[in-house]
Write an enzyme that holds these catalytic residues in place. Structure first.
Site, short mmCIF file in Angstrom:
data_model
loop_
_atom_site.label_atom_id
_atom_site.label_comp_id
_atom_site.label_asym_id
_atom_site.label_seq_id
_atom_site.Cartn_x
_atom_site.Cartn_y
_atom_site.Cartn_z
N ILE A 1 35.70 6.75 1.09
CA ILE A 1 37.82 6.41 1.39
C ILE A 1 38.71 5.50 1.96
O ILE A 1 37.56 5.12 2.03
CB ILE A 1 38.18 8.25 1.92
CG1 ILE A 1 37.71 8.12 3.12
CG2 ILE A 1 37.74 9.31 1.17
CD1 ILE A 1 38.49 9.49 4.08
N GLU A 2 39.67 5.55 0.91
CA GLU A 2 40.62 4.08 1.75
C GLU A 2 39.97 3.87 2.85
O GLU A 2 40.32 2.68 2.89
CB GLU A 2 41.39 4.35 0.51
CG GLU A 2 42.06 5.29 1.12
CD GLU A 2 42.76 6.00 -0.08
OE1 GLU A 2 43.68 6.70 -0.35
OE2 GLU A 2 41.54 6.41 -0.71
#
Length: 509
Positions: free
Chosen positions: A322-323
């Protein structure tokens, strides 16, 4: 020399002056958010009228969609300009943008994080392909989200014969960060936090701009007691340390070492989600997965795919990212998107976005608000409200394959799901498959130019992006293609051959 950088939140926010540019870090649901200090900014303004006319910059969405986060800055006079990656966590700020009470800008989250790094390094800005052909491209909107936003923050540049976007540097006067432990020298540890995100890059940008860094922590510790490898922000660039003993990983979650990656714990399997439109889309999207791929899950229905991966004990079959900088683990969803239990690695957000921008992702599962005939997607401005893409653009533009997950239409749609397929009892009032999207957040043309692919999964039909547009490849059993699909779209998809039926097992409870 004896230093003591500890001070109260009320004293720390007095360091913010009228007209300052303030960088905030944090993620939705309270992730890495310095809530105690944010409240002090709001309280000072409401009591004294200062500071005024701030420019506030944030990469990710910050807030709870009610009162916290960016909502503390949503006062007329306190803020004159906001440059934000994601806005939905602050309805009050969205309203101020819509009503032209602030200058509203949007930049991709990764570009904001990386721009902090460029500012800190004294460079003229961020040069990147991310955003070409979208609404942040100055040949479209340049990231301006309302009429009050007039300054050009992004330009087109050609370097070595290659066209790029130039996100211009600007001074950061104040950065407000958060950590777990801090000492009187200002050394900050993130050991008990659920992510690193852009803490260091944002702090560096302020310090090297001649500004100040305010760090909120949960626990004060003795000087020289923090292991060097635990210090993620050195005291040399921190000016004030605020202690909030009530600080939590999120607004509601208590401290949990499996969230901070300090230890692993068993993955708590939840009951299978009841079969509904969203879970049906997630089931079909899940079929796109291939063992060993590096993947990203976006907020929304994409989270449903992550839930299936966890519930089916498939976490070790893929490399999940995830970012926020997190790898692996069991991803939390909804208001806790951005948290992961028992992650395998945590890196800084700007570095994670380097990985994405360089093509490290094999596949991404993202949502869509609007989709048009050439494969352009809008998630950044819907119904006149500034939404912002968050990390969507950095991810979608660079993943080798994107699986877009969304309902076919919205607002009042009534779809019945049974073992035999689905029946559309009532079409939605708002069409999502439109002739032309309100704003281009993902450019189908740019994706094809880069050799990437995209598939669009809805509950009643699946489309594939090709050079000439969208091909209708699958329909759900029970669907009347003409009445339920073609007549509910503003454009006609390509149908070179009869579409296949979606696998009937997807519709079993």
């Amino acid at each position: 020399m004896t230093r003591n950088k500890f001070m109260t939140a009320d004293d720390a926010v007095k360091l913010i002056r009228d007209g300052d540019t303030v960088a905030l870090i944090g993620g939705g649901g309270g992730l890495m958010e310095a809530t105690h200090t944010f409240r002090a900014v709001s309280r000072r303004f409401l009591e004294t009228g200062a500071p005024r006319n701030l420019t506030v910059v944030h990469a990710l969405g910050i807030g709870d969609k009610k009162q916290e986060g960016m909502n503390h800055f949503a006062h007329e006079g306190l803020v004159k300009r906001v440059i934000g990656g994601h806005w939905v966590w602050s309805p009050k700020m969205q309203e101020m943008a819509r009503d032209e009470k602030i200058e509203a800008y949007v930049m991709p989250s990764g570009c904001v994080m990386q721009l902090y790094r460029e500012i800190g390094g004294g460079r003229p800005g961020l040069f990147t392909h991310v955003g070409l052909g979208t609404f942040v491209d100055p040949r479209q909107h340049g990231g301006k989200m309302n009429a009050s936003a007039k300054e050009d923050l992004v330009e087109v540049a050609t370097i070595g014969g290659k066209e790029l976007l130039w996100y211009k540097s600007f001074p950061i006067n104040v950065t407000i960060i958060r950590g777990s432990f801090g000492d009187a020298d200002g050394n900050i540890s993130l050991d008990q936090e659920a992510a690193n995100i852009d803490v260091y890059a944002a702090a560096l940008a302020a310090h090297n701009s001649g500004g100040i860094v305010i760090a909120q922590v949960r626990t004060a510790v003795d000087t020289n007691s923090l292991p060097a490898r635990s210090v993620r922000v050195p005291g040399a660039i921190v000016d004030a340390v605020v202690v909030d003993p009530d600080q939590r990983p999120s607004y509601d979650l208590p401290y949990d070492p499996t969230l901070s990656g300090e230890r692993r714990g068993p993955i708590a399997l939840s009951p299978p989600e009841a079969l509904n439109v969203r879970s049906l889309i997630a089931r079909r999207a899940h079929r796109e997965l291939r063992d060993g791929t590096v993947i990203n899950f976006g907020v929304g229905i994409g989270e449903g795919v992550a839930k299936l991966v966890a519930d089916r004990n498939e976490v070790d079959r893929y490399y999940q990212t995830i970012e926020h900088g997190t790898y692996g683990g069991s991803l939390l969803v909804g208001l806790l998107f951005g948290f992961a239990r028992s992650p395998s690695a945590m890196i800084d957000g700007p570095s994670q976005f380097d990985f994405y921008a360089g093509g490290g992702l094999d596949m991404a599962f993202l949502g869509f608000g609007e989709l048009d005939a050439v494969g352009d997607v809008n998630v950044s401005k819907l119904g006149g409200l500034t939404v912002g893409p968050g990390g969507f653009m950095d991810i979608a533009q660079n993943a080798k394959r994107v699986v877009f997950c969304g309902t076919f239409d919205t607002k009042g749609s009534d779809v019945q799901i049974s073992a035999g397929g689905i029946k559309v009892r009532k079409a939605g009032q708002v069409r999502k498959l439109v002739n032309s999207v309100e704003q281009i957040t993902y450019s189908g043309r740019e994706a094809l130019k880069r050799g990437h692919s995209a598939v669009f999964v809805t509950e009643r039909a699946v489309f594939e992006l090709v050079e000439d547009g969208l091909v209708l490849t699958e329909v759900a059993p029970g669907i009347d293609i003409q009445n339920d699909v073609l007549d509910q779209m503003d454009f006609k998809p390509l149908i070179p051959k009869p579409p296949a039926w979606m696998d009937s097992s997807l519709f079993e409870e």
